[in-house]
Design a protein around this motif. Structure first.
Motif, mmCIF file in Angstrom:
data_model
loop_
_atom_site.group_PDB
_atom_site.id
_atom_site.type_symbol
_atom_site.label_atom_id
_atom_site.label_comp_id
_atom_site.label_asym_id
_atom_site.label_seq_id
_atom_site.Cartn_x
_atom_site.Cartn_y
_atom_site.Cartn_z
ATOM 1 N N CYS A 43 0.792 5.268 -10.418
ATOM 2 C CA CYS A 43 0.474 5.411 -8.987
ATOM 3 C C CYS A 43 -1.038 5.419 -8.774
ATOM 4 C CB CYS A 43 1.091 6.687 -8.435
ATOM 5 S SG CYS A 43 2.880 6.606 -8.220
ATOM 6 N N ALA A 44 -1.766 6.071 -9.687
ATOM 7 C CA ALA A 44 -3.226 6.118 -9.580
ATOM 8 C C ALA A 44 -3.820 4.724 -9.702
ATOM 9 C CB ALA A 44 -3.798 7.040 -10.648
ATOM 10 N N ALA A 45 -3.247 3.896 -10.579
ATOM 11 C CA ALA A 45 -3.735 2.527 -10.742
ATOM 12 C C ALA A 45 -3.484 1.704 -9.481
ATOM 13 C CB ALA A 45 -3.058 1.872 -11.943
ATOM 14 N N VAL A 46 -2.320 1.907 -8.868
ATOM 15 C CA VAL A 46 -1.987 1.172 -7.652
ATOM 16 C C VAL A 46 -2.878 1.609 -6.491
ATOM 17 C CG1 VAL A 46 -0.198 0.835 -5.892
ATOM 18 C CG2 VAL A 46 0.392 0.690 -8.317
ATOM 19 N N ILE A 47 -3.103 2.903 -6.353
ATOM 20 C CA ILE A 47 -3.921 3.396 -5.237
ATOM 21 C C ILE A 47 -5.365 2.951 -5.392
ATOM 22 C CG2 ILE A 47 -4.811 5.642 -5.996
ATOM 23 C CD1 ILE A 47 -2.928 5.020 -2.758
ATOM 24 N N LYS A 48 -5.819 2.801 -6.616
ATOM 25 C CA LYS A 48 -7.170 2.287 -6.853
ATOM 26 C C LYS A 48 -7.272 0.834 -6.384
ATOM 27 C CE LYS A 48 -10.558 1.487 -10.553
ATOM 28 N NZ LYS A 48 -10.805 1.573 -12.022
ATOM 29 N N ASP A 49 -6.245 0.033 -6.686
ATOM 30 C CA ASP A 49 -6.224 -1.365 -6.253
ATOM 31 C C ASP A 49 -6.165 -1.466 -4.726
ATOM 32 O OD1 ASP A 49 -6.317 -2.193 -8.852
ATOM 33 O OD2 ASP A 49 -4.188 -2.687 -8.996
ATOM 34 N N ILE A 50 -5.373 -0.580 -4.116
ATOM 35 C CA ILE A 50 -5.242 -0.608 -2.656
ATOM 36 C C ILE A 50 -6.575 -0.260 -1.994
ATOM 37 C CG2 ILE A 50 -4.180 0.581 -0.686
ATOM 38 C CD1 ILE A 50 -1.612 0.733 -2.321
ATOM 39 N N ARG A 51 -7.285 0.708 -2.543
ATOM 40 C CA ARG A 51 -8.592 1.065 -1.982
ATOM 41 C C ARG A 51 -9.545 -0.124 -2.053
ATOM 42 N NH1 ARG A 51 -13.484 1.903 -2.695
ATOM 43 N NH2 ARG A 51 -13.404 1.337 -4.906
ATOM 44 N N GLN A 52 -9.535 -0.820 -3.179
ATOM 45 C CA GLN A 52 -10.420 -1.968 -3.335
ATOM 46 C C GLN A 52 -10.006 -3.108 -2.418
ATOM 47 O OE1 GLN A 52 -10.146 -2.669 -7.558
ATOM 48 N NE2 GLN A 52 -11.733 -1.176 -8.067
ATOM 49 N N MET A 53 -8.699 -3.321 -2.271
ATOM 50 C CA MET A 53 -8.216 -4.375 -1.387
ATOM 51 C C MET A 53 -8.606 -4.098 0.068
ATOM 52 S SD MET A 53 -5.558 -5.060 0.989
ATOM 53 C CE MET A 53 -4.240 -3.912 0.604
ATOM 54 N N CYS A 54 -8.532 -2.832 0.469
ATOM 55 C CA CYS A 54 -8.901 -2.449 1.839
ATOM 56 C C CYS A 54 -10.403 -2.331 2.021
ATOM 57 C CB CYS A 54 -8.260 -1.110 2.196
ATOM 58 S SG CYS A 54 -6.456 -1.120 2.243
ATOM 59 N N ASP A 55 -11.148 -2.397 0.905
ATOM 60 C CA ASP A 55 -12.590 -2.139 0.933
ATOM 61 C C ASP A 55 -12.853 -0.804 1.626
ATOM 62 O OD1 ASP A 55 -15.249 -2.517 0.403
ATOM 63 O OD2 ASP A 55 -15.614 -3.788 2.152
ATOM 64 N N ALA A 56 -12.025 0.194 1.292
ATOM 65 C CA ALA A 56 -12.101 1.518 1.908
ATOM 66 C C ALA A 56 -12.911 2.456 1.025
ATOM 67 C CB ALA A 56 -10.692 2.083 2.096
ATOM 68 N N ASN A 57 -13.442 3.534 1.639
ATOM 69 C CA ASN A 57 -14.183 4.485 0.811
ATOM 70 C C ASN A 57 -13.278 5.545 0.204
ATOM 71 O OD1 ASN A 57 -13.775 6.498 2.810
ATOM 72 N ND2 ASN A 57 -15.660 5.949 3.852
ATOM 73 N N TYR A 58 -12.045 5.656 0.718
ATOM 74 C CA TYR A 58 -11.125 6.659 0.161
ATOM 75 C C TYR A 58 -9.697 6.217 0.429
ATOM 76 C CZ TYR A 58 -8.745 11.124 -0.602
ATOM 77 O OH TYR A 58 -7.903 12.105 -1.050
#
Length: 469
Positions: free
Chosen positions: A159-174
């Motif tokens: 789950c941590a790996a997926v949430i890291k990818d999602i943050r990068q995809m969204c170009d979000a800070n958190y």
């Protein structure tokens, strides 16, 4: 343009929408200019009372017929002004059907008002073919998330790996996955990912307080029956301020200027939320498309993990006392007896048996007997805190102690009996054995059990009135 004749030319439910642009460049009023017969029938019953028929008035605000939806407004604005053909297949919570909709820009209007068509069809069951009609980039990201969710034996790690990818995809800070326990009224962070850069001020690391559930439980109402919440600018944030000032202040304190929030569900059951803050608002459509399907798979994985945990608890815990059960005790004994480590380690085994349980059951009923067993379990956890405590069955308990001594075991057994006598509600017979090689644990168990029964016989010799007749 004759708007009514234009929409009457469509064979599916279709309306024409006008979208206004405010002076600050954000979305203004959205109105239903005209609709064909099929579309008019679909909105004839009001969303506040389905038994009430509402007559359509051309050029009315869309909120006269359907609830305000920030996501819908975002789609309308992008389609009308950015001339983007849009499609989505969604299941808003407010309805018992899926909506397959298409939006097309119309070549009329000006810089302050633009137009688009909105066409829809309903399905009462999810159709996977429609769900998987994604752009190439979104499909690739969803597939990558699925592989990572299933490719690791460590659930939190995947789950941590997926949430890291999602943050990068969204170009979000958190980005975060928050689990909701609506029965215990608590929430917990499953995993999170934060941007390394500091120029945006960083997120408030203290945002997750014990009372955060009080904020999170309002999100379902704020989402308002839609399938997500997207806050893209100051205007949207002000809208949230009007609905939940406490949440608005929490976001303001954490330097949140934009947010995308998706509920994570298993069927109709809410499992939690996934959100990203200060994301790329120029990429809203792609982000929404990706997260709509990704959360579907995340919800499935979370549900399976929670089910596995519940089954594990049922297989290892004694439901009456909360202690480890006999099945887990047998597994532990097998594990110790089969250890292949060259270094010998000692282990102490203590058997503790309740005195007078059968008499309690005979005189006061099994409910009183169950309460006595729970009292005994509580006393054992008080005395043997930090050690392995098992309910071996009925009124018998076993404690395993690593790196101990005969003196310590005797001291703790005496303490248990004293504590029980002071309470006056329970009485224990105990027996223990210390063995230098834990692989011989079954020998220790047999000797400890013999000592316990000797202690029990002595107790009944001194208290014949407590013995079952």
């Amino acid at each position: 343009m004759d708007f009514q004749n234009f929409v009457d030319g469509f064979a599916t439910m279709t309306c024409l929408l006008s979208v206004e642009k405010k002076e600050d460049g954000t979305c203004g009023d959205i109105r239903i200019v005209a609709g064909n017969r099929l579309y008019m029938e679909s909105i004839s019953k009001t969303w506040t009372d389905e038994n009430q028929v509402k007559e359509f008035v051309p050029d009315s605000l869309y909120t006269e017929y359907i609830p305000k939806d920030l996501n819908f407004e975002t789609f309308c604005f992008q389609c009308a002004f950015q001339k983007m053909p849009l499609h989505s297949y969604v299941h808003p919570d407010r309805y018992d059907f899926w909506i397959n909709f298409f939006m097309m820009p119309v070549a009329c209007g000006d810089e302050k008002k633009a137009y688009c068509t909105y066409s829809q069809e309903f399905t009462y069951e999810a159709e996977t073919e429609k769900m998987t009609k994604l752009s190439h980039g979104s499909a690739e990201r969803v597939l990558n998330a699925c592989i990572k969710l299933r490719g690791s034996t460590d659930f939190k790690e995947s789950c941590a790996a997926v949430i890291k990818d999602i943050r990068q995809m969204c170009d979000a800070n958190y980005c975060c996955i928050l689990l909701m326990d609506t029965i215990a009224e608590k929430c917990s962070v499953l995993c999170e990912a934060a941007e390394d850069r500091k120029e945006w001020g960083g997120y408030n690391a203290d945002w997750f307080s014990p009372d955060f559930y009080e904020i999170a439980k309002t999100w379902q109402d704020i989402i308002g029956g839609s399938n997500c919440l997207i806050l893209k600018n100051k205007s949207d944030m002000e809208y949230i301020k009007s609905l939940s000032p406490i949440w608005y202040e929490s976001m303001k304190k954490s330097n949140v200027n934009s947010l995308v929030l998706f509920p994570i569900k298993d069927g109709c059951e809410l499992l939690g939320y996934i959100w990203a803050t200060n994301f790329d608002t120029n990429n809203i459509i792609s982000i929404k498309e990706t997260l709509e399907l990704t959360t579907f798979f995340i919800g499935s994985e979370i549900s399976n993990h929670q089910l596995f945990d519940r089954l594990r608890v049922l297989s290892t815990m004694d439901m009456l006392t909360g202690l480890l059960n006999r099945n887990e005790m047998n597994n532990r004994v097998d594990q110790l007896s089969l250890e292949r480590t060259p270094q010998k380690t000692n282990i102490g085994v203590i058997f503790a048996d309740l005195n007078g349980l059968k008499t309690m059951n005979d005189n006061f009923g099994h409910e009183a007997g169950d309460q006595l067993i729970k009292t005994a379990a509580y006393l054992l956890t008080c005395v043997f805190s930090g050690y392995e405590i098992y309910r071996a069955g009925g009124d018998e308990f076993m404690v395993l102690m690593r790196a101990t001594s005969n003196e310590e075991m005797q001291e703790l057994c005496d303490k248990l009996k004293k504590l029980a006598d002071e309470g006056g509600k329970a009485s224990f017979a105990t027996g223990f054995c210390l063995i230098e090689d834990s692989r011989n644990i079954r020998i220790a168990m047999r000797l400890a059990d013999e000592h316990m029964y000797a202690d029990k016989n002595l107790f009944y010799e001194n208290h014949p009135e407590r013995k079952r007749r």
